[in-house]
Design a protein around this motif. Structure first.
Motif, mmCIF file in Angstrom:
data_model
loop_
_atom_site.group_PDB
_atom_site.id
_atom_site.type_symbol
_atom_site.label_atom_id
_atom_site.label_comp_id
_atom_site.label_asym_id
_atom_site.label_seq_id
_atom_site.Cartn_x
_atom_site.Cartn_y
_atom_site.Cartn_z
ATOM 1 N N VAL A 1 -16.586 -27.207 20.221
ATOM 2 C CA VAL A 1 -17.055 -27.986 19.068
ATOM 3 C C VAL A 1 -17.103 -29.466 19.421
ATOM 4 C CG1 VAL A 1 -16.596 -28.615 16.687
ATOM 5 C CG2 VAL A 1 -16.147 -26.302 17.441
ATOM 6 N N LEU B 1 -20.417 -31.825 19.569
ATOM 7 C CA LEU B 1 -20.507 -33.102 18.863
ATOM 8 C C LEU B 1 -20.836 -34.244 19.820
ATOM 9 C CD1 LEU B 1 -17.506 -32.956 16.363
ATOM 10 C CD2 LEU B 1 -19.894 -33.314 15.740
ATOM 11 N N THR C 1 -13.378 -35.122 15.451
ATOM 12 C CA THR C 1 -12.365 -34.100 15.738
ATOM 13 C C THR C 1 -11.065 -34.429 15.012
ATOM 14 O OG1 THR C 1 -13.337 -33.683 17.931
ATOM 15 C CG2 THR C 1 -11.068 -32.943 17.559
ATOM 16 N N PRO D 1 -12.745 -25.688 12.755
ATOM 17 C CA PRO D 1 -12.274 -25.353 14.106
ATOM 18 C C PRO D 1 -10.835 -25.777 14.345
ATOM 19 C CG PRO D 1 -14.478 -26.309 14.182
ATOM 20 C CD PRO D 1 -13.989 -26.471 12.770
ATOM 21 N N VAL E 1 -15.647 -19.250 15.255
ATOM 22 C CA VAL E 1 -15.936 -20.483 14.506
ATOM 23 C C VAL E 1 -16.389 -21.581 15.460
ATOM 24 C CG1 VAL E 1 -14.905 -22.332 13.129
ATOM 25 C CG2 VAL E 1 -14.374 -19.951 12.609
ATOM 26 N N SER E 2 -15.662 -21.751 16.567
ATOM 27 C CA SER E 2 -15.987 -22.805 17.520
ATOM 28 C C SER E 2 -17.358 -22.597 18.154
ATOM 29 C CB SER E 2 -14.914 -22.857 18.610
ATOM 30 O OG SER E 2 -15.197 -23.875 19.547
ATOM 31 N N THR F 1 -19.885 -20.886 17.021
ATOM 32 C CA THR F 1 -20.951 -21.045 16.023
ATOM 33 C C THR F 1 -21.314 -22.499 15.829
ATOM 34 O OG1 THR F 1 -20.260 -19.043 14.841
ATOM 35 C CG2 THR F 1 -21.595 -20.633 13.628
ATOM 36 N N TYR F 2 -20.308 -23.356 15.619
ATOM 37 C CA TYR F 2 -20.568 -24.784 15.473
ATOM 38 C C TYR F 2 -21.201 -25.360 16.737
ATOM 39 C CZ TYR F 2 -17.991 -25.338 11.071
ATOM 40 O OH TYR F 2 -17.584 -25.276 9.763
ATOM 41 N N ILE G 1 -24.945 -24.506 17.158
ATOM 42 C CA ILE G 1 -25.760 -25.300 16.225
ATOM 43 C C ILE G 1 -25.921 -26.732 16.736
ATOM 44 C CG2 ILE G 1 -25.836 -26.299 13.907
ATOM 45 C CD1 ILE G 1 -24.436 -23.760 12.909
ATOM 46 N N LEU G 2 -24.832 -27.329 17.198
ATOM 47 C CA LEU G 2 -24.881 -28.714 17.672
ATOM 48 C C LEU G 2 -25.693 -28.840 18.960
ATOM 49 C CD1 LEU G 2 -21.177 -29.637 16.914
ATOM 50 C CD2 LEU G 2 -23.182 -30.689 15.852
#
Length: 284
Positions: free
Chosen positions: A189, A193, A215, A235, A261-262, A264-265, A268-269
């Motif tokens: 994640v 970012l 974060t 996350p 979860v991690s 998935t984010y 997307i990023l």
């Protein structure tokens, strides 16, 4: 001559990973970060030597991972992972992924890379792959040095568990490898970012600092118990799920939820980074 060059042009061969890796390896910030991570175990060993070692039990008579730090080299490696996973290991991931594209823009060399010509998607793939590889190396470096230094300082032996009992040294190595792998996945994640911000700004410090800052915000939100079950979508809520690997019976549930979860984010990023960069006007 021009026609021959055009016929021999292969977009997939531009900016080879080896070339990008050597460029990043030679940068001073890579060396400094490696030295910091490698030095941490020795700082902790010195701290334990000066302070007389852990107390052995918590104030409420519960044994913690920190209390078993000097039991063996494996325990010391696990302790180093515990004290660094929440913040210190965030920094190299944010640095390697956030500095990679923005630094080229800051040096005004990004447009020359694209004029080489290096396709935009190829440039991002090369830089992202190398950045993630360096991030993974940082995750491996710290516990590896800690295991070696801890074994010299405290001996080779089983991993003493805070919940009671111990794992044989051979099993402990496997469990530590699982823990390190999860820590890396949980940091994707931050990588996403930092990489997305790196494609949006010409200031490397902005991309790195923005990723670290967001974060930290996630950690703060996870501490707000009023959010209830919504925290499970953060996350940060799962960042210490790797501790389930240091149980008498390996528990996968928390790590699988945290990894999903991690990832998935992160996907997307990364997608936002590629999409935005493909349409961006490169002026530097």
């Amino acid at each position: 001559m021009t026609a021959a060059a055009a016929l021999g042009y292969a977009p997939g061969r531009t900016l080879p990973l080896r070339v990008e890796a050597v460029r990043q390896l030679k940068r001073r910030r890579t060396l400094v970060m490696g030295l910091i991570l490698a030095a941490l175990p020795f700082v902790l060993i010195a701290a334990f030597a000066i302070g007389g070692g852990p107390d052995g039990e918590g104030g409420d008579n519960r044994i913690t991972l920190m209390d078993t730090a000097t039991a063996s080299g494996a325990n010391f490696a696990a302790t180093c992972l515990f004290v660094s996973a929440g913040f210190l290991l965030v920094i190299p991931v944010a640095l390697f992924c956030g500095d990679t594209v923005a630094s080229e823009a800051g040096w005004s060399s990004l447009r020359y890379l694209l004029a080489a010509p290096v396709p935009r998607a190829r440039l991002l793939w090369s830089k992202l792959t190398v950045a993630l590889a360096f991030s993974a190396a940082a995750m491996i470096l710290l516990p590896s040095v800690a295991l070696a230094a801890g074994t010299v300082a405290y001996g080779w032996g089983p991993l003493k568990l805070p919940t009671g009992g111990a794992l044989p040294a051979s099993d402990a190595l496997v469990r530590l490898a699982v823990a390190v792998a999860f820590v890396f996945v949980s940091q994707l994640v931050t990588a996403g970012l930092a990489f997305w911000l790196s494609t949006r700004t010409d200031a490397p410090l902005g991309a790195v600092g923005g990723a670290v800052g967001l974060t930290i915000v996630g950690n703060v939100l996870d501490a707000v118990t009023a959010l209830g079950d919504w925290r499970a979508f953060l996350p940060a809520h799962w960042q210490f799920a790797w501790a389930d690997a240091l149980q008498p019976q390996l528990e996968w549930a928390g790590m699988l939820k945290g990894a999903s979860v991690s990832v998935t984010y992160a996907v997307i990023l990364f997608a936002l980074a590629f999409r935005g960069f493909a349409r961006k006007d490169i002026v530097s």
